[in-house]
Design a protein around this motif. Structure first.
Motif, PDB file in Angstrom:
ATOM      1  N   MET A 182       0.810  -1.213   0.000  1.00 20.72           N
ATOM      2  CA  MET A 182       0.000   0.000   0.000  1.00 20.72           C
ATOM      3  C   MET A 182       0.846   1.267   0.000  1.00 20.72           C
ATOM      4  O   MET A 182       1.816   1.365   0.739  1.00 20.72           O
ATOM      5  CB  MET A 182      -0.911   0.027   1.229  1.00 20.72           C
ATOM      6  N   PHE A 183       0.418   2.217  -0.818  1.00 20.17           N
ATOM      7  CA  PHE A 183       0.974   3.549  -0.719  1.00 20.17           C
ATOM      8  C   PHE A 183       0.397   4.172   0.557  1.00 20.17           C
ATOM      9  O   PHE A 183      -0.787   4.038   0.854  1.00 20.17           O
ATOM     10  CB  PHE A 183       0.587   4.397  -1.917  1.00 20.17           C
ATOM     11  N   MET A 184       1.253   4.859   1.292  1.00 22.09           N
ATOM     12  CA  MET A 184       0.810   5.475   2.539  1.00 22.09           C
ATOM     13  C   MET A 184       1.250   6.929   2.602  1.00 22.09           C
ATOM     14  O   MET A 184       2.210   7.327   1.954  1.00 22.09           O
ATOM     15  CB  MET A 184       1.341   4.691   3.728  1.00 22.09           C
ATOM     16  N   GLY A 185       0.520   7.694   3.392  1.00 21.85           N
ATOM     17  CA  GLY A 185       0.843   9.105   3.471  1.00 21.85           C
ATOM     18  C   GLY A 185       0.570   9.681   4.846  1.00 21.85           C
ATOM     19  O   GLY A 185      -0.100   9.069   5.677  1.00 21.85           O
ATOM     20  N   SER A 233       5.712   5.050  -1.374  1.00 18.38           N
ATOM     21  CA  SER A 233       5.211   3.909  -2.113  1.00 18.38           C
ATOM     22  C   SER A 233       5.303   2.645  -1.262  1.00 18.38           C
ATOM     23  O   SER A 233       5.920   2.629  -0.196  1.00 18.38           O
ATOM     24  CB  SER A 233       6.015   3.734  -3.398  1.00 18.38           C
ATOM     25  N   GLY A 234       4.705   1.581  -1.762  1.00 15.39           N
ATOM     26  CA  GLY A 234       4.688   0.335  -1.010  1.00 15.39           C
ATOM     27  C   GLY A 234       6.072  -0.221  -0.723  1.00 15.39           C
ATOM     28  O   GLY A 234       6.322  -0.770   0.351  1.00 15.39           O
ATOM     29  N   SER A 235       6.972  -0.064  -1.678  1.00 13.98           N
ATOM     30  CA  SER A 235       8.337  -0.562  -1.506  1.00 13.98           C
ATOM     31  C   SER A 235       9.207   0.385  -0.690  1.00 13.98           C
ATOM     32  O   SER A 235      10.270   0.006  -0.211  1.00 13.98           O
ATOM     33  CB  SER A 235       8.982  -0.767  -2.871  1.00 13.98           C
ATOM     34  N   GLY A 236       8.754   1.613  -0.567  1.00 14.59           N
ATOM     35  CA  GLY A 236       9.544   2.623   0.128  1.00 14.59           C
ATOM     36  C   GLY A 236      10.518   3.368  -0.759  1.00 14.59           C
ATOM     37  O   GLY A 236      11.208   4.273  -0.299  1.00 14.59           O
ATOM     38  N   GLY A 258      -5.530   1.364  -0.957  1.00  9.32           N
ATOM     39  CA  GLY A 258      -5.440  -0.043  -1.301  1.00  9.32           C
ATOM     40  C   GLY A 258      -4.702  -0.301  -2.594  1.00  9.32           C
ATOM     41  O   GLY A 258      -3.806  -1.139  -2.659  1.00  9.32           O
ATOM     42  N   ILE A 259      -5.056   0.413  -3.643  1.00  7.27           N
ATOM     43  CA  ILE A 259      -4.441   0.207  -4.951  1.00  7.27           C
ATOM     44  C   ILE A 259      -4.070   1.569  -5.520  1.00  7.27           C
ATOM     45  O   ILE A 259      -4.914   2.449  -5.613  1.00  7.27           O
ATOM     46  CB  ILE A 259      -5.398  -0.512  -5.923  1.00  7.27           C
ATOM     47  N   SER A 260      -2.822   1.736  -5.878  1.00  2.00           N
ATOM     48  CA  SER A 260      -2.396   3.013  -6.431  1.00  2.00           C
ATOM     49  C   SER A 260      -1.145   2.823  -7.254  1.00  2.00           C
ATOM     50  O   SER A 260      -0.357   1.897  -7.023  1.00  2.00           O
ATOM     51  CB  SER A 260      -2.126   4.017  -5.312  1.00  2.00           C
ATOM     52  N   GLY A 273      -7.519  10.630  -2.225  1.00  4.55           N
ATOM     53  CA  GLY A 273      -6.779   9.533  -2.824  1.00  4.55           C
ATOM     54  C   GLY A 273      -6.471   8.404  -1.863  1.00  4.55           C
ATOM     55  O   GLY A 273      -5.799   7.446  -2.256  1.00  4.55           O
ATOM     56  N   TYR A 274      -6.953   8.486  -0.646  1.00  3.26           N
ATOM     57  CA  TYR A 274      -6.657   7.476   0.365  1.00  3.26           C
ATOM     58  C   TYR A 274      -7.943   6.850   0.897  1.00  3.26           C
ATOM     59  O   TYR A 274      -8.961   7.508   1.034  1.00  3.26           O
ATOM     60  CB  TYR A 274      -5.852   8.103   1.505  1.00  3.26           C
ATOM     61  N   ASP A 275      -7.846   5.547   1.196  1.00  5.08           N
ATOM     62  CA  ASP A 275      -9.021   4.788   1.614  1.00  5.08           C
ATOM     63  C   ASP A 275      -9.131   4.634   3.130  1.00  5.08           C
ATOM     64  O   ASP A 275     -10.227   4.474   3.663  1.00  5.08           O
ATOM     65  CB  ASP A 275      -8.973   3.382   0.998  1.00  5.08           C
ATOM     66  N   TYR A 276      -7.995   4.610   3.806  1.00  8.13           N
ATOM     67  CA  TYR A 276      -7.985   4.303   5.227  1.00  8.13           C
ATOM     68  C   TYR A 276      -7.260   5.415   5.978  1.00  8.13           C
ATOM     69  O   TYR A 276      -6.250   5.942   5.501  1.00  8.13           O
ATOM     70  CB  TYR A 276      -7.271   2.967   5.484  1.00  8.13           C
TER      71      TYR A 276
END
Length: 123
Positions: free
Chosen positions: A30-33, A50-53, A98-100, A109-112
């Motif tokens: 997951m992309f996080m912010g 990004s998910g990988s960092g 979830g998906i980006s 742009g964020y779900d959670y």
């Protein structure tokens, strides 16, 4: 996915804090912010990862002072905040999508979302 932000507090200008966002469930893809909201103002983007960092993005106002990172083994995202200024005072929220394919800079742009942690910088 549930997000729990922590690490906020009161700090003097020029000081540092590190925020943490612990996620339940598998968030490694997951992309996080991080966003923040000051009293009377709209929620604004601070940093994303990004998910990988590998990919990171920052608001101009925090570039060079804040660093976002993640430890996928611990399902945790961090925001290291240095050289804090009174203008950084706000409730800080972590968020995940979830998906980006890109780091969203809009809250939509964020779900959670986590519950927020208060950062107060005194002058």
């Amino acid at each position: 996915v549930q997000l729990q932000a922590s690490g906020g507090g009161l700090v003097q200008a020029g000081g540092s804090l590190r925020l943490s966002c612990a996620a339940s469930g598998r968030t490694f893809s997951m992309f996080m912010g991080w966003f923040r909201q000051a009293p009377g103002k709209e929620r604004e983007f601070v940093a994303g990862i990004s998910g990988s960092g590998v990919r990171k993005n920052y608001a101009d106002s925090v570039k060079g002072r804040f660093t976002i990172s993640r430890d996928n083994a611990k399902n945790t995202v961090y925001l290291q905040m240095n050289s804090l200024e009174p203008e950084d005072t706000a409730v800080y929220y972590c968020a995940a999508v979830g998906i980006s394919r890109a780091i969203a800079t809009s809250a939509s742009g964020y779900d959670y979302w986590g519950q927020g942690t208060l950062v107060t910088v005194s002058s």
